[in-house]
Design a protein around this motif. Structure first.
Motif, PDB file in Angstrom:
ATOM      1  N   LEU A 167       0.838  -1.195   0.000  1.00  0.00           N
ATOM      2  CA  LEU A 167       0.000   0.000   0.000  1.00  0.00           C
ATOM      3  C   LEU A 167       0.873   1.245   0.000  1.00  0.00           C
ATOM      4  N   LEU A 168       1.920   1.201   0.844  1.00  0.00           N
ATOM      5  CA  LEU A 168       2.806   2.367   0.930  1.00  0.00           C
ATOM      6  C   LEU A 168       3.489   2.624  -0.416  1.00  0.00           C
ATOM      7  N   THR A 169       3.867   1.532  -1.074  1.00  0.00           N
ATOM      8  CA  THR A 169       4.492   1.678  -2.391  1.00  0.00           C
ATOM      9  C   THR A 169       3.557   2.408  -3.346  1.00  0.00           C
ATOM     10  N   PHE A 170       2.303   1.988  -3.300  1.00  0.00           N
ATOM     11  CA  PHE A 170       1.344   2.607  -4.208  1.00  0.00           C
ATOM     12  C   PHE A 170       1.089   4.065  -3.858  1.00  0.00           C
ATOM     13  N   ILE A 171       0.986   4.323  -2.565  1.00  0.00           N
ATOM     14  CA  ILE A 171       0.753   5.714  -2.170  1.00  0.00           C
ATOM     15  C   ILE A 171       1.928   6.564  -2.620  1.00  0.00           C
ATOM     16  N   ARG A 172       3.144   6.005  -2.483  1.00  0.00           N
ATOM     17  CA  ARG A 172       4.316   6.761  -2.915  1.00  0.00           C
ATOM     18  C   ARG A 172       4.226   7.069  -4.405  1.00  0.00           C
ATOM     19  N   LYS A 173       3.816   6.080  -5.177  1.00  0.00           N
ATOM     20  CA  LYS A 173       3.660   6.293  -6.629  1.00  0.00           C
ATOM     21  C   LYS A 173       2.682   7.437  -6.910  1.00  0.00           C
ATOM     22  N   GLU A 174       1.578   7.448  -6.188  1.00  0.00           N
ATOM     23  CA  GLU A 174       0.577   8.502  -6.407  1.00  0.00           C
ATOM     24  C   GLU A 174       1.147   9.876  -6.069  1.00  0.00           C
ATOM     25  N   PHE A 175       1.915   9.916  -4.987  1.00  0.00           N
ATOM     26  CA  PHE A 175       2.525  11.191  -4.606  1.00  0.00           C
ATOM     27  C   PHE A 175       3.487  11.665  -5.676  1.00  0.00           C
ATOM     28  N   LEU A 176       4.237  10.713  -6.235  1.00  0.00           N
ATOM     29  CA  LEU A 176       5.182  11.079  -7.292  1.00  0.00           C
ATOM     30  C   LEU A 176       4.453  11.703  -8.475  1.00  0.00           C
ATOM     31  N   HIS A 177       3.317  11.085  -8.867  1.00  0.00           N
ATOM     32  CA  HIS A 177       2.508  11.639  -9.951  1.00  0.00           C
ATOM     33  C   HIS A 177       2.185  13.092  -9.679  1.00  0.00           C
ATOM     34  N   VAL A 178       1.683  13.300  -8.457  1.00  0.00           N
ATOM     35  CA  VAL A 178       1.178  14.627  -8.124  1.00  0.00           C
ATOM     36  C   VAL A 178       2.310  15.638  -8.006  1.00  0.00           C
ATOM     37  N   PHE A 179       3.401  15.228  -7.372  1.00  0.00           N
ATOM     38  CA  PHE A 179       4.444  16.214  -7.089  1.00  0.00           C
ATOM     39  C   PHE A 179       5.400  16.447  -8.247  1.00  0.00           C
ATOM     40  N   ARG A 180       5.423  15.498  -9.185  1.00  0.00           N
ATOM     41  CA  ARG A 180       6.325  15.672 -10.312  1.00  0.00           C
ATOM     42  C   ARG A 180       5.849  16.813 -11.211  1.00  0.00           C
ATOM     43  N   ASP A 181       4.533  16.913 -11.327  1.00  0.00           N
ATOM     44  CA  ASP A 181       3.967  17.917 -12.210  1.00  0.00           C
ATOM     45  C   ASP A 181       3.817  19.233 -11.451  1.00  0.00           C
ATOM     46  N   ARG A 182       4.882  20.037 -11.469  1.00  0.00           N
ATOM     47  CA  ARG A 182       4.930  21.253 -10.657  1.00  0.00           C
ATOM     48  C   ARG A 182       3.819  22.241 -11.002  1.00  0.00           C
ATOM     49  N   LYS A 183       3.559  22.359 -12.300  1.00  0.00           N
ATOM     50  CA  LYS A 183       2.586  23.363 -12.738  1.00  0.00           C
ATOM     51  C   LYS A 183       1.201  23.036 -12.178  1.00  0.00           C
ATOM     52  N   THR A 184       0.827  21.770 -12.307  1.00  0.00           N
ATOM     53  CA  THR A 184      -0.470  21.366 -11.783  1.00  0.00           C
ATOM     54  C   THR A 184      -0.513  21.548 -10.274  1.00  0.00           C
ATOM     55  N   LEU A 185       0.584  21.185  -9.636  1.00  0.00           N
ATOM     56  CA  LEU A 185       0.636  21.280  -8.180  1.00  0.00           C
ATOM     57  C   LEU A 185       0.435  22.723  -7.734  1.00  0.00           C
ATOM     58  N   LEU A 186       1.111  23.614  -8.435  1.00  0.00           N
ATOM     59  CA  LEU A 186       0.987  25.038  -8.119  1.00  0.00           C
ATOM     60  C   LEU A 186      -0.470  25.469  -8.247  1.00  0.00           C
ATOM     61  N   MET A 187      -1.105  24.960  -9.299  1.00  0.00           N
ATOM     62  CA  MET A 187      -2.510  25.325  -9.500  1.00  0.00           C
ATOM     63  C   MET A 187      -3.380  24.753  -8.389  1.00  0.00           C
ATOM     64  N   LEU A 188      -3.118  23.509  -8.010  1.00  0.00           N
ATOM     65  CA  LEU A 188      -3.953  22.867  -6.993  1.00  0.00           C
ATOM     66  C   LEU A 188      -3.838  23.576  -5.650  1.00  0.00           C
ATOM     67  N   PHE A 189      -2.640  24.093  -5.367  1.00  0.00           N
ATOM     68  CA  PHE A 189      -2.469  24.805  -4.092  1.00  0.00           C
ATOM     69  C   PHE A 189      -2.859  26.264  -4.216  1.00  0.00           C
ATOM     70  N   GLY A 190      -2.313  26.907  -5.233  1.00  0.00           N
ATOM     71  CA  GLY A 190      -2.436  28.358  -5.311  1.00  0.00           C
ATOM     72  C   GLY A 190      -3.844  28.849  -5.590  1.00  0.00           C
ATOM     73  N   LEU A 191      -4.514  28.229  -6.552  1.00  0.00           N
ATOM     74  CA  LEU A 191      -5.777  28.793  -7.003  1.00  0.00           C
ATOM     75  C   LEU A 191      -6.874  28.793  -5.934  1.00  0.00           C
ATOM     76  N   PRO A 192      -7.076  27.684  -5.214  1.00  0.00           N
ATOM     77  CA  PRO A 192      -8.134  27.727  -4.195  1.00  0.00           C
ATOM     78  C   PRO A 192      -7.845  28.779  -3.118  1.00  0.00           C
TER      79      PRO A 192
END
Lengths: 374, 251, 368
Positions: free
Chosen positions: C4-29
């Motif tokens: 499970l931890l391996t999978f969660i890590r994979k999901e985090f990598l998806h999210v954090f690798r894409d800086r632009k999207t991440l910025l939008m997810l945090f900044g815009l709201p």
């Protein structure tokens, strides 16, 4: 020109082929426009009031009777303790508290003046404003009545003090029908979300799937490609808008006072600006997730700040200046003016001009930015 | 098969593309003749796609010269686009359009007239033996058919040159063979084919092959002569010999 | 568990690798909520009105002075005819016209009674009501206070106190409301689009054929979104306290607990949407187009729910943000404890469990 026709043919085919999306694009706005005005009704009639009556006199009973029979208030509590009433406010069981002090009736005659204490839950400003206003006008009426009674019962005839009264009339919406006000705004909101943001999603989808690469190696001109992307959504916007007008007429009996031509001209001007925004967002987004985050950001800000559900006039100056750059703020204003007041072209030149300038800026920006990234 | 001696349709001279410090393509110099099938080989990250994108006018070169069908890649990209076809690595047909609609669309945006499109569509469908599938959505076709269709669509406007970026990835050997038949057929009609591939048997089908390593052209000749030059029996070994010298990481 | 931890890590990598999207997810709201907190307000002031004085006597001058000195009104200009007033309304220049008739002062001196004509632009009914009331109040005050009426007997003076929000600022109402709206929609969108994207790319099939339990796939998909939303929540709370003067009056722990429950509920809606949607586009359509406006209007921060006809009230009860909005108002603004919000918390928990259970069932069915 010929290539544009092929492009349009392809866009329309793709949009129409996706039955689920078409259904969503047409049905969702219609249903929302039928239902949501029912929810967005601010004709205040059920303000809940808790009365703390420490007097228990005929005077206090009469005041309470006057308040409850006004139609604006609903008596949800009648206690002798201010604390109990306040806790009702805390639990949202009362919006305001009226406290009638002990010996109110006796002291009013004895001291010639008395105070009433009103506490209003001011978290919800509109309700607080209206509730306070209604209550104070009821109290004023009541005061007038008491005075008259007192005059007639007193044997001495006192010369009436000069009185200035107000004869108010409400133009354009004499029955104060809230739907007339809110339906045009909801319609604009729906057109905004449905038509313009689809442009962004559509282009980003081509980016993600890679077909845009293929388009880029063809000799097709950028502006033709972009025009080809915009026209279908322009048409879609006009369809949704027209359906919306029908819904407004059938379900809410709204017949625009003004000219339909003026409305459609404004709509095209508005869509020009909003499709430009969609395009611009597409050039800044690499993935659909990004396009969605950006669209949500803008749509939400437009919905909250363009005067659809909140008052632009109440905002601080800097915020009003920002709102001037929002195309929906102008279009909502135009819609309300044309639908309710029958304003003509000459009345809305400023709004039309503003939308056109914004549209020009957004489209130019988008085309410049599109060239760079392509 | 046409000879390699006729006038060149692709000429590059020290064509270079830098991304900041990174030199993706370094001083590429070669010529491709009309009707030639030119194989463009290299490991992942060697700079093939960058070079190809420059030649298609999708990417501006940093320095050097190149002409495509006689047009300059700096100033005449729009004219280049009229003379070339391109089939990208990513699948480039519209999934939600039918076979015939895709052909019609691409032919249309290249400015073909309606009767010409009709005729061309019928001819292509016949060639591909897809007459029965004309009204099938592309998303419902098997991959191999899609690739063949994709190729045919990329040359629907009879371009001088067609660029194919790994056109046969993930396709079974039989379909690959059929795909190469289409390429030969096009070449016979005088279309120059510029193709990148990872399949070394396909490299053998080319008239000439260039092998890129770390952004430079490390070898360029016909497969037969390359094998002689490196003293190997097959292209696989030639490629391996060159590619393992690479210092750059694959992408 | 390690899986499970391996999978969660994979999901985090998806999210954090894409800086632009991440910025939008945090900044815009966060940007939205701060913007709304500063900009929105319910206070009606500086309404533009026109005054027409046909009488021009000391009393009208005095009254006009009184009107213009109040912060409620901003006298734009003097108009002289009904046509001019109509034209000004049609251009949207003024909200109200106040007319003193020519016989105003003669009436007042001879009969002791005079009438001011007030015309409100009722295309905005609430504004019309509010400003008509303001002007009535000003004139009423004038009646009782001016020398015209020395010795008015039996005066009843209401003394009004605004609770919780004495300055009638917009932030106390809008921040909790928008917080509920934005958190709910962002969570729903993020989750549905992320999952449908895996479906589109075909990687979901790979996950489904792995020996990994579906519930683990779901958990690992939801965890990064949960984290992002919780971080957003903290930033919003801190910014509200620093810049908007909105402190958590009640228990912060309780607020956070309820917020996480609400976020989980919203994530579950996204999950359910993703199971029914085939493409990212349709997932976005459902969450952005289908849910946005209803959620906005049915949360209760723009229009009071008790004012709505009963079918709409029933509908509103199905919207999680409606309950969360009540919780935030009570805990954050009024400082009330768990005793005051247990019912709402229970409803949220019920919704969350139900949505999650349905999603899980559907997810399993798809697998077979």
């Amino acid at each position: 020109m010929k290539t544009l026709i092929f492009l349009l043919e392809k866009e329309f085919r793709q949009i129409l082929r996706n039955k689920g999306i078409v259904r969503m694009l047409i049905i969702a706005p219609v249903i929302q426009l039928i239902l949501l005005p029912l929810a967005a009704d601010y004709s205040v009639k059920n303000i809940s009031i808790a009365v703390v009556d420490n007097d228990h006199s005929t005077a206090s009973q009469r005041l309470i009777g006057k308040i409850t029979s006004s139609g604006y208030f609903k008596l949800t509590g009648y206690t002798g303790s201010y604390k109990a009433a306040l806790s009702m406010v805390e639990q949202d069981r009362a919006d305001l508290v009226l406290q009638i002090p002990a010996h109110f009736e006796r002291d009013l005659v004895r001291e010639n003046t008395q105070k009433l204490y009103v506490a209003i839950n001011a978290i919800e400003g509109t309700k607080a404003n209206l509730g306070g206003a209604y209550l104070s006008s009821i109290v004023q009426d009541y005061n007038q009545e008491i005075r008259q009674d007192w005059h007639t019962s007193a044997t001495v005839s006192i010369q009436d003090a000069p009185q200035i009264s107000i004869a108010s009339s409400n133009w354009y919406n004499p029955f104060m029908n809230f739907h007339l006000y809110i339906v045009p705004a909801i319609l604009v909101t729906l057109v905004t979300a449905m038509a313009s943001m689809q442009t962004a999603f559509n282009i980003v989808q081509e980016k993600e799937s890679g077909t845009i690469e293929q388009i880029n190696v063809t000799p097709i001109k950028k502006y033709i490609f972009i025009t080809g992307k915009m026209i279908p959504f322009l048409v879609l916007g006009i369809i949704i808008f027209s359906l919306g007008l029908l819904v407004g007429w059938i379900f809410y009996g709204i017949v625009p006072v003004g000219n339909l031509g003026v409305m459609y001209l404004s709509l095209v001007d508005y869509l020009f600006a909003m499709l430009g925004l969609g395009l611009l967002l597409a050039t800044y987004s690499g993935t659909q997730m990004q396009a969605m985050s950006l669209s949500f950001f803008f749509i939400n800000i437009f919905n909250m700040m363009s005067g659809a559900f909140t008052a632009v006039d109440s905002m601080p100056g800097w915020a009003q200046a920002i709102v001037q750059t929002f195309p929906p703020s102008h279009f909502i204003k135009i819609m309300r003016m044309v639908v309710l007041k029958g304003s003509g072209l000459s009345d809305i030149t400023y709004e039309l001009g503003a939308m056109f300038v914004i549209g020009l800026v957004l489209n130019t920006w988008a085309i410049l930015n599109y060239r760079k990234t392509a | 098969m046409s000879s390699t001696t006729s006038a060149p349709v692709i000429t590059t001279d020290k064509l270079t593309k830098r991304f900041g410090q990174f030199i993706a393509a370094n001083e590429l110099t070669f010529q491709v003749a009309k009707g030639e099938i030119f194989g463009f080989l290299g490991a992942n990250g060697a700079g093939k796609t960058t070079a190809m994108r420059m030649l298609c006018g999708l990417l501006k070169p940093s320095s050097g010269k190149a002409t495509i069908a006689g047009y300059d890649v700096y100033t005449q990209t729009e004219k280049i686009k009229r003379s070339i076809g391109y089939m990208s690595q990513k699948f480039s047909l519209y999934d939600d359009l039918t076979v015939a609609e895709n052909i019609r669309f691409y032919a249309g945006i290249y400015g073909m007239s309606r009767p010409a499109i009709k005729e061309k569509t019928a001819q292509l469908l016949k060639e591909l033996q897809l007459e029965k599938e004309a009204k099938t959505l592309v998303s419902e076709l098997p991959l191999g058919w899609k690739q063949k269709l994709s190729f045919s669509v990329s040359i629907v406007h009879d371009p001088d040159i067609v660029f194919l970026d790994e056109p046969t990835g993930g396709v079974d050997p039989v379909t690959r063979r059929q795909f190469w038949d289409l390429i030969y057929h096009a070449s016979d009609r005088g279309v120059t084919v510029f193709v990148t591939t990872h399949y070394m048997d396909e490299a053998e089908y080319c008239n000439r092959v260039s092998i890129m390593v770390d952004g430079v052209v490390a070898a360029l000749d016909s497969p037969t002569r390359l094998k002689q030059q490196f003293g190997r029996d097959n292209m696989e070994d030639v490629f391996y010999e060159l590619a393992r010298k690479a210092t750059r990481k694959a992408d | 568990m390690k899986q499970l931890l391996t999978f969660i890590r994979k999901e985090f990598l998806h999210v954090f690798r894409d800086r632009k999207t991440l910025l939008m997810l945090f900044g815009l709201p966060i940007a939205q909520i701060v913007l709304f907190g500063f900009a929105l307000s319910n206070e009606v002031k500086n309404s533009r009105i026109a005054v027409t004085d046909y009488s021009k006597d000391p009393v009208t001058t005095q009254l006009i002075d009184k009107i213009s000195s109040s912060s409620y009104f901003n006298i734009q200009r003097n108009l002289n005819s009904a046509q001019q007033i109509d034209a000004a309304f049609k251009k949207g220049d003024i909200r109200m016209a106040v007319i003193f008739p020519a016989n105003f002062s003669t009436d007042l001196t001879h009969t002791g009674k005079a009438t001011i004509q007030v015309i409100a632009d009722a295309s905005d009914p609430n504004l019309a009501t509010t400003i008509t009331n303001y002007i009535t109040r000003i004139v009423g005050d004038f009646n009782t206070q001016s020398e015209l009426s020395t010795g008015q007997p039996l005066q009843i003076l209401p003394e009004v106190q605004m609770l919780y929000n004495p300055e009638l600022k917009g932030a106390p109402n809008f921040v909790p409301g928008v917080m509920a709206l934005v958190l709910m929609l962002v969570c729903t969108m993020m989750t549905s689009v992320a999952i449908v994207k895996e479906k589109e790319l075909g990687t979901m099939e790979i996950l489904l054929v792995s020996p990994f339990k579906p519930i683990y796939i779901i958990i690992s998909k939801l965890t990064p979104n949960l984290l992002i939303s919780v971080v957003n929540l903290f930033v919003i709370l801190v910014l509200s306290a620093l810049f908007l003067d909105l402190h958590v009056k009640g228990s912060t722990l309780l607020l956070i607990f309820c917020s996480i429950l609400f976020i989980l509920t919203s994530l579950s809606i996204g999950l359910l949407l993703s199971i029914n949607a085939k493409t990212q586009q349709s997932a976005m359509m459902a969450s952005l187009m289908g849910m946005m406006l209803p959620t906005m209007l049915l949360t209760g921060f723009l229009f009071p729910i008790e004012n709505m006809p009963w079918p709409m009230q029933v509908l509103a009860n199905l919207v999680p943000s409606r309950w969360y909005f009540i919780i935030v108002k009570r805990v954050m603004l009024k400082g009330m404890g768990f005793g005051a919000v247990w019912k709402e918390t229970l409803i949220l928990a019920g919704m969350c469990l139900a949505l999650f259970a349905i999603s899980l069932r559907r997810f399993k069915i798809r697998l077979q």
